[in-house]
Write a protein that holds these residues in place. Structure first.
Motif, PDB file in Angstrom:
ATOM      1  N   ASP A  57       0.800  -1.222   0.000  1.00 40.01           N
ATOM      2  CA  ASP A  57       0.000   0.000   0.000  1.00 40.01           C
ATOM      3  C   ASP A  57       0.833   1.272   0.000  1.00 40.01           C
ATOM      4  OD1 ASP A  57       0.770  -0.177   2.583  1.00 40.01           O
ATOM      5  OD2 ASP A  57      -1.225  -0.528   3.395  1.00 40.01           O
ATOM      6  N   VAL A  58       2.149   1.133   0.026  1.00 39.05           N
ATOM      7  CA  VAL A  58       3.013   2.319  -0.102  1.00 39.05           C
ATOM      8  C   VAL A  58       4.224   1.965  -0.956  1.00 39.05           C
ATOM      9  CG1 VAL A  58       4.441   4.013   1.101  1.00 39.05           C
ATOM     10  CG2 VAL A  58       2.337   3.208   2.188  1.00 39.05           C
ATOM     11  N   GLU A  71       1.090   8.368  -9.837  1.00 39.06           N
ATOM     12  CA  GLU A  71      -0.108   8.374  -8.984  1.00 39.06           C
ATOM     13  C   GLU A  71      -1.319   7.785  -9.706  1.00 39.06           C
ATOM     14  OE1 GLU A  71      -0.736   9.164  -5.869  1.00 39.06           O
ATOM     15  OE2 GLU A  71       1.021  10.277  -5.180  1.00 39.06           O
ATOM     16  N   THR A  81      -3.208   4.919  -7.684  1.00 43.33           N
ATOM     17  CA  THR A  81      -4.593   5.102  -7.252  1.00 43.33           C
ATOM     18  C   THR A  81      -5.430   3.859  -7.558  1.00 43.33           C
ATOM     19  OG1 THR A  81      -4.423   7.480  -7.541  1.00 43.33           O
ATOM     20  CG2 THR A  81      -6.640   6.568  -7.567  1.00 43.33           C
ATOM     21  N   SER A 109      -5.052   1.501  -4.817  1.00 40.46           N
ATOM     22  CA  SER A 109      -5.231   2.086  -3.470  1.00 40.46           C
ATOM     23  C   SER A 109      -3.892   2.182  -2.738  1.00 40.46           C
ATOM     24  CB  SER A 109      -6.212   1.272  -2.632  1.00 40.46           C
ATOM     25  OG  SER A 109      -7.459   1.246  -3.258  1.00 40.46           O
ATOM     26  N   CYS A 110      -2.909   2.631  -3.456  1.00 42.43           N
ATOM     27  CA  CYS A 110      -1.542   2.684  -2.940  1.00 42.43           C
ATOM     28  C   CYS A 110      -1.104   4.143  -2.900  1.00 42.43           C
ATOM     29  CB  CYS A 110      -0.656   1.868  -3.892  1.00 42.43           C
ATOM     30  SG  CYS A 110       1.028   1.651  -3.349  1.00 42.43           S
ATOM     31  N   SER A 111      -0.329   4.507  -1.871  1.00 40.02           N
ATOM     32  CA  SER A 111       0.167   5.881  -1.749  1.00 40.02           C
ATOM     33  C   SER A 111       1.650   5.938  -2.077  1.00 40.02           C
ATOM     34  CB  SER A 111      -0.048   6.410  -0.329  1.00 40.02           C
ATOM     35  OG  SER A 111      -1.393   6.265   0.062  1.00 40.02           O
ATOM     36  N   LEU A 112       2.107   7.145  -2.362  1.00 28.65           N
ATOM     37  CA  LEU A 112       3.509   7.358  -2.720  1.00 28.65           C
ATOM     38  C   LEU A 112       4.222   8.046  -1.561  1.00 28.65           C
ATOM     39  CD1 LEU A 112       5.573   7.259  -5.105  1.00 28.65           C
ATOM     40  CD2 LEU A 112       4.946   9.638  -5.558  1.00 28.65           C
TER      41      LEU A 112
END
Lengths: 345, 345
Positions: B67-68, B94, B98, B101-104
């Protein structure tokens, strides 16, 4: 929210009344072990009697160092790359985060409701120690979400939009008024504005301030349009304004960012109109773009990098226990360059 | 930090207090579906009350979902905000994150050595499931660091720079050669290039390819300078080229990004030189800036958003077990617009 008792009563008062240390109060409110049931009850009773509630930062005060903070941006991915504002803002945030060996968790979301859910998941999953919230709408659901989670946040937006959250903001109304006054002082009577996204709180404020300034100054025209901040939209709006009948055509246009003003400059050139001879253009934000055009663009200069840095500094303040507050950054100031002059004739 | 209560409290205690199975606690903390909102809240409350935090090792072992992902950028914060490339690249990254559902996790670093240390800390601390590495140098220390950590990464750079790492890259040498050939075919004999940062591997490749193409075509001049990619540096380089003696003055200039080409356009205008009549300008990357100027800028078009998206997709491939490989993205293609023409006379 009304004035909170916590602005007068402190954790020290609660500790004194309960006959314990401040650390014990913190343990109790963070639901950490190490206190007897009786001590915990005495602390809660003291807090109730004094009308004290732990501020938003209590949890993080008691936890370890913060090494990640969050930033969700509610724009289509494509738009993010097209406007200098966000990258300058992020670069300012990063300049402060770097000093704290802290990283930024960045996520694009489609709606502020999605963002509210994401904040909860980030916070409950211990992925972040706090978050920077941007682009406030009227009745923004993130205010209630951040309050409910008692999560350290800094809200980048006017205090009328950000509820009880600590906020960092620019005085957009004053800046818009200055822009209109300046153009009117040069002799312009038909002044138009190419604005940003209509749903955003600060766009609403700029629009109202522009109308009010035009009324006060008795200007003939105060033509305003909303856009998505893209250069293409800025070009379209400019083309539609400059092809109006001579009696309606604005002699000066204010833009809500700089890329739209750059696009406006190209539209004037393609139509054979001189800038500033036939039409004056005034940009906003003032990234380096404004100094790289010919003529250079007059702008309402806003230190966007500094704005991001101030948001990050304020968030670290919240995390380490500053009370809630409202932190205005310097109001954008008029920087006249080559694209504004008195109207011809 | 003192010894944490979580060293005594186990997932079993949390499960018992919440009245659920250990598996349910794991589901909640790994943000997996299958639990009602009420159950999830009860589990988080129980964990808070007991001061329990998920064991990070257990967490990542039990969760294959990432997720990251990380991205460190080795540029001064100020520069980051000034160039469209990175924000377009990040927006492409991004757009794919998206969907997952993963963030940077974004961090600015001063050196690639610092970045190598950061990668180790992110990876060992289970903060990321993989990372995107950019801006490769010759003998880049991040190659060995990523190999040693056996960490999923995608290297954005030419395979000659990225060792055994899976790479995503553009064929810069072919694109530079095409740019020089096009200008020479228009009749230009004195062609200059305003390049990017000299330390970067792809700048070295473009410089060598430019020299080789000029030699092959028997061009009189192949004047190249390195810059920091900023508009200001692009303006300075252009001014110095256009003030040279007539016999040395280039009649065409190629830029390594688009903001420098925009700056070059303004320098020509300030010197009273027509574009393309007196000098042809050719930009690189081709963000929307190139279509917002007058004349519009001819460019070596590179889908930077798509490049970022491909890097993210490839990283997810590495994470889910694709073997190492080399993934070229489409070579930048010449897009002629208004700023290039045959030389005068």
């Amino acid at each position: 929210m009304t004035a909170s008792p916590s602005s007068r009563v402190t954790i020290k008062d609660v500790a004194a009344r309960a006959g314990v240390s401040k650390g014990a109060v913190s343990l109790a409110f963070n639901r950490k072990p190490g206190l007897s049931e009786a001590t915990r009850d005495r602390i809660f009773a003291a807090a109730r009697e004094l009308g004290w509630e732990p501020n938003l930062t209590a949890r993080s005060l008691s936890s370890s160092r913060v090494d990640v903070v969050g930033l969700a941006i509610c724009r289509p991915a494509r738009m993010l790359g097209l406007e200098p504002f966000y990258m300058e803002f992020v670069s300012g945030v990063e300049s402060v985060l770097t000093e704290h060996s802290c990283s930024l968790l960045l996520r694009l979301v489609r709606t502020v409701e999605e963002e509210a859910g994401l904040l909860e998941s980030w916070w409950r999953g211990r992925q972040i120690g706090g978050s920077i919230l941007v682009d406030f709408r009227a009745d923004d659901p993130r205010v209630a979400a951040a309050e409910r989670l008692a999560m350290p946040v800094v809200a980048v937006g006017h205090p009328t939009l950000t509820g009880s959250l600590t906020s960092v903001w620019t005085d957009d109304a004053t800046a818009v008024t200055e822009a209109v006054r300046y153009l009117a002082a040069l002799g312009h009577r038909r002044i138009a504005r190419v604005g940003g996204a209509a749903a955003l709180g600060h766009t609403v404020m700029r629009t109202a301030a522009f109308d009010a300034a035009a009324r006060t100054l008795g200007l003939a025209g105060a033509w305003q349009v909303a856009t998505d901040y893209s250069g293409e939209a800025g070009a379209r709006a400019t083309r539609s304004m400059l092809t109006a009948a001579p009696a309606d055509r604005p002699t000066a246009i204010v833009y809500d960012n700089d890329i739209m003003a750059v696009a406006g400059l190209a539209v004037a050139a393609e139509m054979g109109l001189g800038v500033p001879g036939d039409v004056s253009l005034l940009a906003w934000d003032d990234s380096q773009l404004c100094r790289l055009t010919h003529p250079t663009l007059s702008a309402m200069s806003h230190d966007v990098h500094g704005f991001g840095a101030e948001a990050a500094r304020t968030l670290f303040g919240v995390i380490t226990g500053s009370g809630p507050g409202s932190h205005p950054v310097p109001t954008p100031v008029l920087t006249p360059r080559g694209s504004t002059a008195p109207p011809r004739g």
